[in-house]
Write a protein that holds these residues in place. Structure first.
Motif, PDB file in Angstrom:
ATOM      1  N   ARG A  77      53.283  56.776  41.593  1.00 20.13           N
ATOM      2  CA  ARG A  77      53.917  56.545  41.056  1.00 20.13           C
ATOM      3  C   ARG A  77      55.564  56.754  41.445  1.00 20.13           C
ATOM      4  N   ILE A  78      56.167  55.778  41.958  1.00 18.60           N
ATOM      5  CA  ILE A  78      57.920  56.589  41.778  1.00 18.60           C
ATOM      6  C   ILE A  78      58.975  56.476  40.707  1.00 18.60           C
ATOM      7  N   THR A  79      59.542  57.077  40.030  1.00 20.35           N
ATOM      8  CA  THR A  79      60.551  57.331  39.383  1.00 20.35           C
ATOM      9  C   THR A  79      61.564  56.489  39.378  1.00 20.35           C
ATOM     10  N   ILE A  80      62.791  55.310  39.627  1.00 25.39           N
ATOM     11  CA  ILE A  80      63.529  55.112  40.096  1.00 25.39           C
ATOM     12  C   ILE A  80      65.220  55.901  39.524  1.00 25.39           C
ATOM     13  N   ASN A  81      64.818  56.160  38.369  1.00 23.13           N
ATOM     14  CA  ASN A  81      65.505  56.749  37.128  1.00 23.13           C
ATOM     15  C   ASN A  81      64.571  56.298  35.758  1.00 23.13           C
ATOM     16  N   ASP A  82      65.661  56.962  34.771  1.00 27.41           N
ATOM     17  CA  ASP A  82      64.987  57.093  33.680  1.00 27.41           C
ATOM     18  C   ASP A  82      64.827  55.642  33.088  1.00 27.41           C
ATOM     19  N   ASP A  83      65.023  54.407  33.073  1.00 30.13           N
ATOM     20  CA  ASP A  83      64.933  53.268  32.712  1.00 30.13           C
ATOM     21  C   ASP A  83      63.736  52.336  32.970  1.00 30.13           C
ATOM     22  N   LEU A  84      63.113  52.966  35.326  1.00 31.16           N
ATOM     23  CA  LEU A  84      62.563  51.439  35.661  1.00 31.16           C
ATOM     24  C   LEU A  84      62.099  52.955  36.499  1.00 31.16           C
ATOM     25  N   GLN A  85      59.948  52.709  36.659  1.00 37.02           N
ATOM     26  CA  GLN A  85      59.287  53.591  37.413  1.00 37.02           C
ATOM     27  C   GLN A  85      58.373  52.078  38.117  1.00 37.02           C
ATOM     28  N   VAL A  86      58.098  52.530  39.256  1.00 29.64           N
ATOM     29  CA  VAL A  86      57.473  51.746  40.495  1.00 29.64           C
ATOM     30  C   VAL A  86      56.234  52.203  40.022  1.00 29.64           C
ATOM     31  N   TYR A  87      55.071  51.506  40.422  1.00 30.81           N
ATOM     32  CA  TYR A  87      53.634  52.151  40.289  1.00 30.81           C
ATOM     33  C   TYR A  87      52.950  51.332  41.286  1.00 30.81           C
ATOM     34  N   LEU A  88      52.071  51.780  42.089  1.00 34.77           N
ATOM     35  CA  LEU A  88      51.742  51.171  43.054  1.00 34.77           C
ATOM     36  C   LEU A  88      50.321  51.408  43.194  1.00 34.77           C
ATOM     37  N   PHE A  89      49.888  49.905  43.643  1.00 31.75           N
ATOM     38  CA  PHE A  89      48.132  50.552  43.247  1.00 31.75           C
ATOM     39  C   PHE A  89      47.541  49.763  44.594  1.00 31.75           C
ATOM     40  N   GLY A  90      46.998  50.551  45.402  1.00 31.08           N
ATOM     41  CA  GLY A  90      46.388  50.369  46.568  1.00 31.08           C
ATOM     42  C   GLY A  90      45.388  49.544  46.723  1.00 31.08           C
ATOM     43  N   THR A  91      44.497  48.767  47.572  1.00 30.77           N
ATOM     44  CA  THR A  91      43.743  47.697  46.592  1.00 30.77           C
ATOM     45  C   THR A  91      42.219  48.321  47.378  1.00 30.77           C
ATOM     46  N   PRO A  92      41.340  47.728  47.828  1.00 27.56           N
ATOM     47  CA  PRO A  92      40.387  48.329  48.827  1.00 27.56           C
ATOM     48  C   PRO A  92      40.333  46.635  49.589  1.00 27.56           C
ATOM     49  N   GLY A  93      40.130  47.891  51.120  1.00 25.31           N
ATOM     50  CA  GLY A  93      40.080  46.926  52.237  1.00 25.31           C
ATOM     51  C   GLY A  93      38.797  45.667  52.245  1.00 25.31           C
ATOM     52  N   GLN A  94      37.564  45.916  52.346  1.00 22.90           N
ATOM     53  CA  GLN A  94      36.593  45.761  52.127  1.00 22.90           C
ATOM     54  C   GLN A  94      36.153  44.556  51.328  1.00 22.90           C
ATOM     55  N   ASP A  95      35.819  43.491  51.877  1.00 19.88           N
ATOM     56  CA  ASP A  95      35.811  41.797  51.027  1.00 19.88           C
ATOM     57  C   ASP A  95      34.410  42.621  50.172  1.00 19.88           C
ATOM     58  N   ARG A  96      34.212  43.362  49.771  1.00 27.50           N
ATOM     59  CA  ARG A  96      33.116  43.507  49.079  1.00 27.50           C
ATOM     60  C   ARG A  96      33.254  44.605  47.890  1.00 27.50           C
ATOM     61  N   PHE A  97      34.785  44.754  47.793  1.00 30.61           N
ATOM     62  CA  PHE A  97      35.807  45.107  46.637  1.00 30.61           C
ATOM     63  C   PHE A  97      36.201  43.977  46.069  1.00 30.61           C
ATOM     64  N   TRP A  98      36.119  43.152  46.569  1.00 35.59           N
ATOM     65  CA  TRP A  98      37.355  42.172  46.723  1.00 35.59           C
ATOM     66  C   TRP A  98      37.508  41.660  45.426  1.00 35.59           C
ATOM     67  N   PHE A  99      36.626  41.587  44.391  1.00 35.90           N
ATOM     68  CA  PHE A  99      36.398  41.758  43.066  1.00 35.90           C
ATOM     69  C   PHE A  99      36.923  42.164  42.074  1.00 35.90           C
ATOM     70  N   LEU A 100      37.550  42.850  42.586  1.00 37.85           N
ATOM     71  CA  LEU A 100      38.723  44.075  41.935  1.00 37.85           C
ATOM     72  C   LEU A 100      39.812  43.716  42.384  1.00 37.85           C
ATOM     73  N   TRP A 101      40.120  42.554  43.350  1.00 39.15           N
ATOM     74  CA  TRP A 101      41.819  41.931  42.886  1.00 39.15           C
ATOM     75  C   TRP A 101      42.387  40.965  42.235  1.00 39.15           C
ATOM     76  N   ASP A 102      41.672  40.392  41.560  1.00 38.95           N
ATOM     77  CA  ASP A 102      42.036  39.633  40.108  1.00 38.95           C
ATOM     78  C   ASP A 102      42.479  40.376  39.784  1.00 38.95           C
ATOM     79  N   GLU A 103      42.367  41.793  38.792  1.00 39.91           N
ATOM     80  CA  GLU A 103      42.328  42.148  37.441  1.00 39.91           C
ATOM     81  C   GLU A 103      44.090  43.496  38.250  1.00 39.91           C
ATOM     82  N   LEU A 104      43.893  44.372  39.626  1.00 37.27           N
ATOM     83  CA  LEU A 104      45.165  44.582  40.288  1.00 37.27           C
ATOM     84  C   LEU A 104      46.083  43.726  40.367  1.00 37.27           C
ATOM     85  N   ALA A 105      45.386  42.394  41.283  1.00 37.44           N
ATOM     86  CA  ALA A 105      47.207  41.487  41.700  1.00 37.44           C
ATOM     87  C   ALA A 105      47.846  41.263  40.015  1.00 37.44           C
TER      88      ALA A 105
END
Length: 200
Positions: A77-105
């Protein structure tokens, strides 16, 4: 874009607007490292030790020293100011974990695709994923120590990127370098939407 407001105490208490950004790329490209460098809080990581079970499945050529892998996601997480936060989601790199991508995206503002020039083809699936779904993205070329350097134009041609996709050099270990990649993404999204580009 308006943030959601909620008056909890009858005072000026607010729930900040949350923006979601994905950090994607191939196996060993530096996704976990970038989320860790950028996050203001201790990042949530789902790292597991690589074992013999991955032999023949996980290609370690070029990243032989890698001993762990993300099996679900990284979160920061990065807080820009009181009204704005950025959430960072790192995806898994291998093909076998790609079923998670649609939810993350789902609901993401955009994505950063990290490219490792030692294994450049590994970022093709990420680029294809975001192109097919119309998710704005930038490509950050992670400059690994000892890796051969290429011009951005050479990398752009090798990845067959559209001319409007930003391509930037970065060091995933460095917070300021990571911030510059995120700024490039936000500016890219603003241009695509015809909105004023935020001042740096």
């Amino acid at each position: 874009m308006d943030s959601v407001r909620y008056d909890r105490t009858g005072s000026d208490s607010r729930i900040p607007l949350a923006l979601k950004i994905l950090i994607a790329g191939g196996f060993g490209a530096g996704k976990t490292t970038l989320v860790s460098a950028l996050s203001e809080v201790r990042p949530l990581q789902t790292e597991e030790v690589l074992t013999g079970a991955g032999i023949g499945t996980d290609d370690l050529s070029g990243v032989e020293a890698k001993s762990t892998t993300t099996v679900a996601m990284d979160f920061g997480r990065i807080t820009i100011n009181d009204d704005l936060q950025v959430y960072l989601f790192g995806t898994p790199g291998q093909d076998r974990f790609w079923f998670l991508w649609d939810e993350l995206a789902f609901g993401a503002l955009g994505a950063v695709v990290l490219a490792d020039t030692r294994r450049l083809a590994d970022c093709f699936p990420s680029i294809d994923y975001f192109e097919q779904r119309g998710v704005p993205f930038v490509v950050g070329v992670n400059c690994f120590d000892g890796a051969r350097r290429f011009s951005l134009e050479s990398v752009r041609q090798a990845l067959d990127l559209d001319p409007d996709v930003p391509l930037v050099l970065c060091d995933a270990r460095d917070r300021q370098s990571g911030k510059e990649v995120l700024i490039a993404l936000v500016e890219h999204v603003a241009r695509q939407r015809g909105e004023p580009v935020p001042a740096a």
